[in-house]
Design an enzyme around this catalytic site. Structure first.
Site, mmCIF file in Angstrom:
data_model
loop_
_atom_site.group_PDB
_atom_site.id
_atom_site.type_symbol
_atom_site.label_atom_id
_atom_site.label_comp_id
_atom_site.label_asym_id
_atom_site.label_seq_id
_atom_site.Cartn_x
_atom_site.Cartn_y
_atom_site.Cartn_z
ATOM 1 N N LYS A 1 -12.095 17.750 12.637
ATOM 2 C CA LYS A 1 -12.920 17.717 13.844
ATOM 3 C C LYS A 1 -13.009 19.141 14.393
ATOM 4 O O LYS A 1 -12.097 19.627 15.039
ATOM 5 C CB LYS A 1 -12.308 16.785 14.888
ATOM 6 N N THR B 1 0.843 -1.197 0.000
ATOM 7 C CA THR B 1 0.000 0.000 0.000
ATOM 8 C C THR B 1 0.877 1.244 0.000
ATOM 9 O O THR B 1 1.980 1.224 0.528
ATOM 10 C CB THR B 1 -0.891 0.064 1.250
ATOM 11 N N TRP C 1 -17.973 16.996 12.686
ATOM 12 C CA TRP C 1 -17.035 16.568 11.663
ATOM 13 C C TRP C 1 -17.295 17.352 10.374
ATOM 14 O O TRP C 1 -18.438 17.551 9.992
ATOM 15 C CB TRP C 1 -17.205 15.086 11.352
ATOM 16 N N GLU D 1 -5.712 -3.497 -1.016
ATOM 17 C CA GLU D 1 -6.063 -4.692 -0.239
ATOM 18 C C GLU D 1 -7.189 -5.498 -0.892
ATOM 19 O O GLU D 1 -7.508 -6.596 -0.471
ATOM 20 C CB GLU D 1 -6.526 -4.267 1.171
HETATM 21 P P1 AMP Z 1 -4.801 2.678 -2.614
HETATM 22 O O1 AMP Z 1 -4.891 1.286 -2.198
HETATM 23 O O2 AMP Z 1 -3.439 3.259 -2.427
HETATM 24 O O3 AMP Z 1 -5.311 2.942 -3.979
HETATM 25 O O4 AMP Z 1 -5.724 3.538 -1.627
HETATM 26 C C1 AMP Z 1 -7.051 3.199 -1.376
HETATM 27 C C2 AMP Z 1 -7.773 4.400 -0.816
HETATM 28 O O5 AMP Z 1 -7.927 5.388 -1.840
HETATM 29 C C3 AMP Z 1 -9.180 4.120 -0.365
HETATM 30 O O6 AMP Z 1 -9.224 3.584 0.933
HETATM 31 C C4 AMP Z 1 -9.815 5.501 -0.452
HETATM 32 O O7 AMP Z 1 -9.504 6.282 0.681
HETATM 33 C C5 AMP Z 1 -9.138 6.107 -1.639
HETATM 34 N N1 AMP Z 1 -9.992 5.967 -2.831
HETATM 35 C C6 AMP Z 1 -9.937 5.029 -3.788
HETATM 36 N N2 AMP Z 1 -10.870 5.251 -4.732
HETATM 37 C C7 AMP Z 1 -11.550 6.364 -4.351
HETATM 38 C C8 AMP Z 1 -12.649 7.103 -4.887
HETATM 39 N N3 AMP Z 1 -13.233 6.786 -6.026
HETATM 40 N N4 AMP Z 1 -13.072 8.180 -4.189
HETATM 41 C C9 AMP Z 1 -12.494 8.546 -3.024
HETATM 42 N N5 AMP Z 1 -11.462 7.889 -2.482
HETATM 43 C C10 AMP Z 1 -10.986 6.815 -3.127
#
Ligand code: AMP
Length: 540
Positions: free
Chosen positions: A435, A181, A440, A326
């Site tokens: 916050k 990640t 929020w 994940e």
């Molecule tokens: P990653 O695994 O690095 O792509 O990160 C995943 C995270 O990206 C998710 O838990 C979200 O917080 C954010 N994310 C992914 N897709 C979206 C989306 N369409 N809109 C808002 N946040 C997103």
């Protein structure tokens, strides 16, 4: 009762075989500078066999992790299949990570070999001294002088081998791929994907009600192949025989627009920050993008203004999707339900700007602070939790798994509302919410609203410490470069006031030249928070 059905293992081997047997003439095109490399799925299959033979000769064993440090191109695709189909694990390394994190990942995964694009060799040289388990570096493309030890040339290596390879019998629960990640503070966390997960995800991604991939598509994954397996698109395209277009290191708006036009791309995919630039370029005219039937946007929220802008100005429909490393990574897509076609424009765009409904294969729920499930009322906030066959059960050898999983559910760390139709809306990452007093404030809502201003290119909202309210929002804005008159804060406030209550408005707005980006191209709030930690709000 056991043994009712054939013991058919869901592995990447049938995906590879299908691409080759049914679509040998279909093309895979990769951009290298001013030239395009082109070959077919038949050529590809032969080279995947050669690669598997070469890996065997190098002593690669079942389950060994093999790193890739590469842009999106045909050789990277060969590794996507050659490595797992011979029994090892393809571990895509994020080439934009800081050196210490890169070294951590390679050592943690115990990568045995790293395949590296020649243009990226200098980046790898910086950390090579710290990599404890790597026995060979295989350079893809012309090999120049390098300080990397034990180097081999990819073309020499596979060129010496036969294209015939006796693919071993694999178990669908064997590991096939690996990705760390990128968004976390602290060291990245590893997700190890099984063959079965990728196989089922491939099917899930291809359904008409998700991305609806087909043989007729020309698929351009702009999302890097090191970001959550390019969202699974290379696997799905191979399975279905779609033409693939790889942009390589060429991600500028001109490159992308040129590829869309020249290769007649029908489906492109990437994070929003990529498409902001393309939008500005297309407004100047001169490109034919009529081939595009959908652009998958995910990784960060796609602002509604972007979804409307692409569709109304260029006839390009955006398919908003949410996922996570994940989750192999697809979780939700914001397709409209049939009866929503009759809804007024405004309501339809509002639905499509949400992250969408769970794709078949994924179950989701929202959980509040007391551990109770939130109602699907579109208002109550809770943490999004998911489960399904392509979601990891734990991080790879990482004690941080303990807090991330709960009774068979994965805690995403995203705060959401879910509406009565089942559409999820991401309010924020847990740690990004502001916050203010006891309330929020969603930074995502504010960002989307600010980015709707025609003079704004990028906007990010962060929490800044406040003596009275604990935290208050600060908006950081990048305006378009071509403005005749500079954009004033007041204009943004005037626009926001129509939509937000006074207490939700940012306490200040600052203009900067560019929002810092993470290694996968998202707005980097960690960096912004550090940059503005001592910022004195006018209200403080
Ligand atoms: P990653 O695994 O690095 O792509 O990160 C995943 C995270 O990206 C998710 O838990 C979200 O917080 C954010 N994310 C992914 N897709 C979206 C989306 N369409 N809109 C808002 N946040 C997103």
């Amino acid at each position: 009762m056991k043994g009712l059905m054939m013991d058919y293992q869901l592995t990447l081997q049938p995906i590879l075989q299908r691409g080759y047997r049914l679509f040998p003439k279909k093309e895979i095109a990769s951009k290298f500078g001013d030239t395009m490399h082109r070959y077919t799925y038949a050529d590809f299959y032969g080279r995947v066999g050669q690669l598997a033979n070469a890996l065997t000769k190098l002593g690669v064993n079942k389950g060994d992790r093999i790193g890739t440090f590469a842009w999106n191109s045909y050789r990277h695709l060969e590794l996507y299949f050659g490595v797992p189909c011979m029994g090892a694990v393809v571990h895509t390394l994020n080439l934009r990570l800081p050196p210490d994190q890169l070294a951590y990942i390679v050592n943690h995964a115990e990568d045995q070999i790293i395949f590296v694009d020649n243009s990226l060799v200098p980046l790898l040289e910086r950390v090579a001294g710290e990599l404890k388990t790597v026995k060979h570096y295989v350079i893809m493309g012309d090999v120049a002088e390098t300080s990397l030890p034990n180097t081999l040339s990819y073309e020499d290596l596979i060129g010496a081998e036969s294209a015939d390879f006796a693919w071993p019998q694999l178990d669908e629960n064997d590991a096939a791929g690996m990705c760390y990640t990128s968004g976390t503070t602290g060291n990245p966390k590893g997700a190890l994907y099984s063959h079965r997960a990728i196989f089922l995800h491939t099917m899930g991604l291809s359904l008409t009600d998700t991305a609806g991939l087909s043989e007729r598509d020309v698929v351009m994954p702009v999302v890097p192949m090191f970001h959550a397996m390019a969202w699974g698109l290379p696997f799905a395209a191979t399975y279905l025989g779609s033409k693939l277009v790889f942009p390589g290191a060429h991600m500028q708006p001109q490159d992308l627009a040129g590829l869309i036009q020249d290769e007649r791309v029908t489906l492109a995919a990437g994070v929003p920050s990529l498409w902001f630039g393309l939008q500005t370029l297309l407004e100047q005219g001169g490109y034919d993008t009529s081939s595009v039937r959908a652009m998958i946007v995910g990784g960060s929220a796609a602002p509604r203004s972007m979804i409307e802008g692409f569709e109304k100005n260029f006839g390009i429909p955006i398919l908003h999707a949410w996922g996570m490393t994940e989750m192999t990574p697809l979780g939700t897509v914001a397709n409209l339900k049939s009866y929503m076609d009759e809804w007024p424009d405004d309501e339809r765009y509002a639905v499509r700007a949400k992250q969408g409904i769970a794709v078949p294969g994924v179950e989701l729920r929202g959980i509040d602070e007391n551990g109770d499930e939130i109602p699907w009322d579109g208002k109550t906030m809770g943490e999004l939790q998911v489960r399904g066959p392509w979601i990891i059960r734990a991080y790879y050898q990482d004690e941080r798994s303990e807090n991330a999983f709960m009774n068979g559910w994965f805690r995403t760390g995203d705060v959401v509302t879910i509406d009565p139709e089942g559409y999820v809306q991401i309010v924020d990452r847990t740690k990004d919410l502001v916050k203010s007093g006891g309330e929020w404030i969603s930074t995502v809502d504010l960002e989307n609203a600010i980015m709707a201003h025609p003079d704004v290119l990028e906007a990010s909202v962060i929490a800044v410490p406040h003596p009275k309210w604990v935290e208050r929002p600060l908006a950081i804005v990048v305006t378009r470069p071509d403005l005749d008159t500079p954009l004033e804060k007041e204009a943004i406030y005037a626009m926001l006031s129509a939509e937000f209550a006074k207490w939700q408005l940012p306490d200040d707005i600052v203009f900067i030249d560019e929002i810092p980006k993470t290694s996968v191209g998202k707005f980097d709030k960690k960096v912004l928070r550090a940059q503005f930690q001592d910022y004195k709000l006018p209200t403080a």
